[in-house]
Design an enzyme around this catalytic site. Structure first.
Site: not given
Ligand code: XIL
Length: 663
Positions: A397, A511
């Site tokens: 990101e 994701e």
């Molecule tokens: C999220 C997790 O799933 C949550 O449990 C945590 O509170 C916040 O992060 N982008 C990413 C992930 O790259 O690592 C994030 O994961 C969601 C957004």
């Protein structure tokens, strides 16, 4: 123990809770605003009936010895055993909690904490009322979790499973974060998602796998205080029948896929390798959850345990405990493991984001120091797992809409931090495949998608070692059913995959989830089914897309409700860990293809199922968004109608080619 009343007898349900057993220092961090550091799954909640029974004390229906407490009536919530079977371990001692049933008037050794160091200060009282321990909140304070009921001094043993159970109720609906867990300084927090409580008594019950020795772990209820989706400050929260007792490690039950084809996702790795995000410590505590992940998926990504705040909680102090446990489980279960993430600005430790000198005064890291910190982090993680993790999200990101994101990495090092990170990662493990991972970059024609493509192309052109782009793939339908912001244009995604292929970059869906604005209805569910099926189909059809990870297994352990309070239901399995229609939609896509063990050309179940098939071309190109929610511009009007009409499209023209095995 509260006297049971018929008013407390309700249907069983399941819910996710936030938990952590914490070190004594965690008591002081309570007001930190609720950083959700980790944890997921494993918890089940059952309402009233049975759970809070005082029926004779001692023996639960799950065979759990409560060690003289009144934890009787322990209910295996939902019959899912999602919290682990709470079978008593032979020879193990009983309830570690002294005074968990509140039969007298003593509150000891429970303590309360209302943060007074902020304005407005929190204010609360605590007393045993009607056989329960009750916190009466006068003022919730400034931060969401400034009010706590806690218990200190739990001796937890590394590798020991604990059965945890309590009942909880509130006079007005509010959010509570329950923490159990690890108290090794500076490992203070292991949270799962907050859960809602109200006047309906709930029994929360699960088995917790403890990964560290800890003589002084805590058990905390953190009580939310503010409006909106949270709760008003004033009010009373009562807890009762609290049990923390060692039990035998629950067995992972055998798994049978629910895929109509009879073949789980993991049998199609030559088509696309399917993965899911998982979390510690609760993941390891939840045998049914683990069984589904191992039975259905071919790959896992740690949802939190490799975030920098957890894996390097103090500068130079690396804690691989949770990731090692997950990796060992993955290896034993035959699953691939993706490293996630190495360099990110979020979930970063305080020592990095607010550095202090030895005297406790704020200081600033120089550029050279920052590069050294980044290098050390990359080196330590990649050498620890060298040869084990093939794919790493090296930078996460780093682009915000169409420009570099202003983070402490960028602001201190400059944009070259990205080049340096990839180069260092390549040097650390030359065989690893290196990924740039981001959200809202999936669609060609979207401003951020186009910017990130140029950015990745530039890295590639300049010889920076990058192998893949990670499309996070977080999408949504809004509460009012609007799709123009959150339902992507599939053709734009396909076009984007194609241009990455042209520059020799793999695409991984890293994701993926599709959250639904509350309330859930059939139309929204259909959109979700179609989204997952179409994303999978797009990946299958693209020669350069072989990895597809969904961000969390189920609505039980979802990151969504606490991150996007108006949304839920984002995942493939429900809160009882049963497969949903979106799971079936994906399974129907896979069913069109041969499994890994079938000879090429033998194919699957024939025509595409209801949700399968590639999407028709959307009417307008997507525009930009900088939202973490991956929104796309409202200029994509008309897509709602397009998508709705496309819902009926079945058996669309889909390439049946068997993909070559890569990765
Ligand atoms: C999220 C997790 O799933 C949550 O449990 C945590 O509170 C916040 O992060 N982008 C990413 C992930 O790259 O690592 C994030 O994961 C969601 C957004």
């Amino acid at each position: 123990m509260v006297v049971p009343s018929s008013a407390l007898r309700f249907a069983t349900f399941s819910s996710i809770i936030t938990l952590c057993l914490c070190s004594a220092q965690a008591r002081a961090e309570a007001g930190a605003g609720g950083t959700a550091n980790g944890g997921s799954g494993g918890a089940t909640a059952s309402s009233g009936a049975g759970g809070a029974s005082d029926g004779g004390g001692g023996t639960s229906s799950g065979g759990t010895s409560s060690g003289g407490s009144d934890a009787g009536g322990s209910t295996a919530a939902g019959g899912t055993s999602a919290g682990g079977s709470a079978s008593a371990a032979g020879g193990m001692s009983g309830n570690l909690i002294k005074n968990g049933s509140f039969d007298g008037t003593a509150t000891d050794p429970w303590w309360k904490n209302a943060s007074t160091s902020v304005d407005p200060p929190a204010d609360m009282s605590m007393a045993v009322t009607n056989g329960q321990l009750c916190a009466t909140i006068v003022n919730g304070g400034k931060n969401p979790w400034d009010v706590i009921i806690g218990y200190s001094g739990l001796p937890l043993v590394k590798g020991q499973a604990y059965h945890i159970k309590f009942s909880i109720t509130a006079d007005v609906a509010r959010k509570v974060k329950f923490k159990t867990g690890l108290g090794v300084d500076p490992y203070s927090d292991y949270f799962i998602e907050p859960f809602m409580i109200d006047a309906t008594a709930k029994t929360i019950e699960y088995t917790y796998m403890n990964l560290r020795d800890d003589t002084n772990a805590q058990f905390q209820f953190q009580i939310g205080h503010y409006g909106g989706d949270d709760a008003p400050s004033a009010g009373t929260v009562c807890v009762d029948d609290i049990v923390v007792e060692p039990v035998a490690t629950p067995m992972q039950p055998p798994y049978t896929t629910s895929a109509p084809s009879g073949h789980p996702f993991k049998e199609y790795t030559k088509i696309v390798k399917m993965g899911t995000a998982v979390d510690t410590p609760i993941f390891l505590s939840n045998p049914l959850h683990n069984s589904i992940v191992a039975g259905e998926f071919a790959m896992i990504t740690p949802a939190n345990s490799m975030k920098m705040n957890l894996i390097q909680p103090k500068q130079g102090m690396y804690d691989f405990t949770d990731t090692d446990a997950l990796a060992a489980w993955a290896k034993a279960s035959g699953l691939e493991f993706r490293g996630h993430p190495l360099v990110w600005h979020t979930q970063a430790p305080g020592w990095l984001t607010s550095p202090k000198d030895d005297a406790g005064n704020a200081k600033v890291f120089t550029k050279d120091e920052m590069i050294a910190i980044m290098y050390d982090h990359i080196d330590k993680l990649m050498s620890h797992y060298k040869g084990q993790f093939k794919y790493w999200d090296v930078v996460n990101e780093a682009i915000d809409n169409t420009d570099y994101r202003q983070t402490f990495w960028y602001n201190t090092i400059g944009k070259e931090f990205i080049d340096l990170a990839f180069q260092r990662a390549h040097a650390a493990d030359p065989d690893a495949k290196l990924v740039y991972n981001d959200y809202n970059i999936e669609q060609k024609g979207n401003a951020k998608g186009d910017r990130v493509f140029e950015f990745v192309k530039d890295l590639k052109d300049r010889g920076i070692p990058i192998n893949a782009i990670g499309f996070q793939g977080h999408y949504f339908v809004e509460p009012d059913g609007t799709t123009s912001n959150g339902v992507p244009d599939m053709q734009a995604i396909r076009d984007n995959m194609a241009r990455y292929k042209d520059i020799g970059i793999e695409v991984q869906i890293t994701e993926c989830d599709f959250r639904i604005g509350k309330p859930l209805d059939d139309t929204k569910q259909q959109l979700q089914n179609k989204f997952y099926a179409d994303m999978l189909q797009a990946c299958i059809d693209a020669e350069n897309c072989d990895h597809f990870t969904v961000w969390g297994l189920s609505d039980l352990d979802s990151w969504v409700p606490s991150t996007f309070p108006a949304y839920d239901y984002a995942h493939l399995f429900d809160t009882a860990l049963k497969p949903k229609a979106d799971y079936t939609a994906m399974a129907q896509v896979f069913a069109k293809y041969p499994t890994d063990s079938m000879p090429a050309g033998t194919g699957g179940a024939g025509g595409a199922g209801g949700a399968g098939g590639s999407a028709p071309v959307a009417p307008a190109a997507p525009a930009s968004s900088d939202s973490g929610g991956c929104s796309i511009s409202s200029s994509k009007t008309g897509s709602a109608l397009w998508l709705l009409s496309a819902l009926g499209a079945v058996g669309a023209l889909v390439s049946r080619r068997r993909k070559s095995t890569r990765g």
